[in-house]
Structures are given as C-alpha cells and as structure tokens.
Design an enzyme around this catalytic site. Structure first.
Site, mmCIF file in Angstrom:
data_model
loop_
_atom_site.group_PDB
_atom_site.id
_atom_site.type_symbol
_atom_site.label_atom_id
_atom_site.label_comp_id
_atom_site.label_asym_id
_atom_site.label_seq_id
_atom_site.Cartn_x
_atom_site.Cartn_y
_atom_site.Cartn_z
ATOM 1 N N HIS A 157 -2.786 48.396 -10.096
ATOM 2 C CA HIS A 157 -3.474 47.111 -10.063
ATOM 3 C C HIS A 157 -4.035 46.757 -8.694
ATOM 4 O O HIS A 157 -4.549 45.657 -8.488
ATOM 5 C CB HIS A 157 -2.497 46.016 -10.519
ATOM 6 C CG HIS A 157 -3.153 44.891 -11.247
ATOM 7 N ND1 HIS A 157 -3.164 43.608 -10.764
ATOM 8 C CD2 HIS A 157 -3.822 44.861 -12.429
ATOM 9 C CE1 HIS A 157 -3.796 42.830 -11.620
ATOM 10 N NE2 HIS A 157 -4.209 43.565 -12.641
ATOM 11 N N LYS A 159 -6.552 46.510 -5.476
ATOM 12 C CA LYS A 159 -8.000 46.293 -5.334
ATOM 13 C C LYS A 159 -8.307 46.295 -3.847
ATOM 14 O O LYS A 159 -8.441 45.234 -3.238
ATOM 15 C CB LYS A 159 -8.417 44.980 -5.984
ATOM 16 C CG LYS A 159 -7.958 44.818 -7.436
ATOM 17 C CD LYS A 159 -8.067 43.370 -7.877
ATOM 18 C CE LYS A 159 -7.452 43.161 -9.238
ATOM 19 N NZ LYS A 159 -5.981 43.180 -9.222
ATOM 20 N N ASP A 164 -13.819 54.091 7.033
ATOM 21 C CA ASP A 164 -13.688 54.824 8.303
ATOM 22 C C ASP A 164 -12.321 54.632 8.958
ATOM 23 O O ASP A 164 -12.219 54.699 10.188
ATOM 24 C CB ASP A 164 -14.793 54.414 9.276
ATOM 25 C CG ASP A 164 -16.153 54.962 8.859
ATOM 26 O OD1 ASP A 164 -16.184 55.928 8.079
ATOM 27 O OD2 ASP A 164 -17.168 54.417 9.318
#
Length: 225
Positions: A157, A159, A164
């Site tokens: 779940h 996100k 870089d």
C-alpha cells in the site's frame, strides 16, 4: 601627517573600489546558494486539468514543442500534476517507485521516457491492482522496466518515489487518473537526506523480499479491507 592621511584615504578608496567590483560576484553566489536550498514542496489534489503534452515533449517524449504548439483546448498553466511530472522528469540516474495503484497515462509516459533516457527505473507494486484494466504496469514491463510485486496476505500500500537517491516524493496520492482529478490528496516533495535514506532502505528491503525467485506457485488469497 598629511601624507599618512592621504595614504589612508587612498587605501579606503581602493577597498571600496574592490568591494564594488566584487559585489556582483557576491550577489551571484548568494543567489546560487538560495537556489541550492533543499527542496520542500507540497502538492494538493484534485489537480486542475491542464495540458501536459508540451511538458512531456519538451522532456524528450516527442518533437520539441511549446505550449502554443499544442492544439488541444486545455489550459496550459501549472498544476499539481504538472509539478509532479517535473519532479519525476528531473531524474538523471535512478528512479525507485513503490506504488499501490498506477494507471495515470501521463505519469506512465514520464516513467517510460526516463527509462529510454537511460535512467535506472525500478517499480514495486501490488499484485492485485497491477492486473486491473488501465494499469500502467504491463506497459512498463513491456518497455523493459524492472517490476516486482507482492504475494502476501496484505496489500503493498506504499505510495512513494525516490529520484536520484536525493529527492523523496510521497503522500496519500495513488497514481491514478481518478485520484489525480477527483480525490482530496496530498504529495510531499522533499530533498532531505535522512528521510530519503529511510525510504530507500524500505524500498531495498521490499525489492529483495519480492524477488521472483521467492514466489510461491499457489499464493494464499488476500483478505479484504
């Protein structure tokens, strides 16, 4: 005394002249230092619907184009989505994505563009939602991007994204058109060494845990929310 006084005046005048000559250089350095301040940006959704075609083309997804070259009727100003795209397209060496749901065509194009530019892209996602209609995961895999997914009882779940190994992008937003255009969501874009390190460690942990050699042939079904 007069000679010493004139010598002192001459020295002061010379110092002022040198100082005035160095002033533009000092101001330039000050501006550069301000530009190098760590990035801390907050985006709120739903995003205004704007054209992102010119942005993607300018970044290399097609022939160079300015906002006026796009024939669509959408506004061409900045939006939360365009700012998120800019943060992603700034990647030069690596991009780690850890996403529950990913169906936004614009964000999918940006990730494929980075891959074609030679950026090392790795994606971790949820096995249930990657199979839904409209998911970008199949297209990313077809483009040659490395993708790993979960097999356990819970949902993957997270996100977040890491650009870089320096910039963290995280928040409540699922990378779907529904969430971008309709939901109340937030995204933080942080250039913070400590936070980036912690999220990168979590990504590497999940990346190894979801190694395909560890998959079971008949995984158990997940529990519902």
């Amino acid at each position: 005394m007069g000679r010493w006084r004139w010598a002192a005046v001459a020295a002061v005048a010379l110092g002022l002249a040198v100082g005035l000559e160095a002033l533009p250089w000092a101001l330039q350095r000050l501006r550069a230092a301000r530009r190098r301040r760590p990035r801390h940006e907050v985006l709120f959704f739903p995003s205004q619907v704007t054209c992102t075609e010119a942005l993607l083309k300018a970044a290399g997804a097609g022939p160079a184009a300015g906002p006026r070259d796009c024939g669509c009727s959408l506004p061409h100003g900045e939006s939360s989505l365009s700012r998120l795209l800019r943060a992603l397209l700034a990647a030069r060496a690596s991009l780690e994505l850890c996403l529950f749901a990913f169906s936004s065509p614009q964000l999918g194009r940006a990730v494929q563009l980075l891959h074609r530019r030679g950026v090392r892209v790795r994606v971790v996602t949820d096995c249930d939602y990657m199979a839904l209609k409209g998911s970008q995961i199949g297209l990313l895999r077809k483009a040659g991007i490395q993708v790993r997914h979960d097999q356990d009882l819970g949902y993957m779940h997270h996100k977040f994204a890491i650009v870089d190994r320096k910039v963290l992008i995280t928040g409540s937003l699922n990378w779907t058109t529904q969430a971008i255009q309709n939901n109340r969501e937030n995204v933080l874009i942080l250039e913070d060494e400590d936070f980036v390190r912690l999220f990168l460690e979590e990504f590497e942990h999940i990346w190894e845990e979801f190694n395909p050699t560890k998959y079971t042939f008949f995984p158990q079904k997940k529990r519902s929310h």
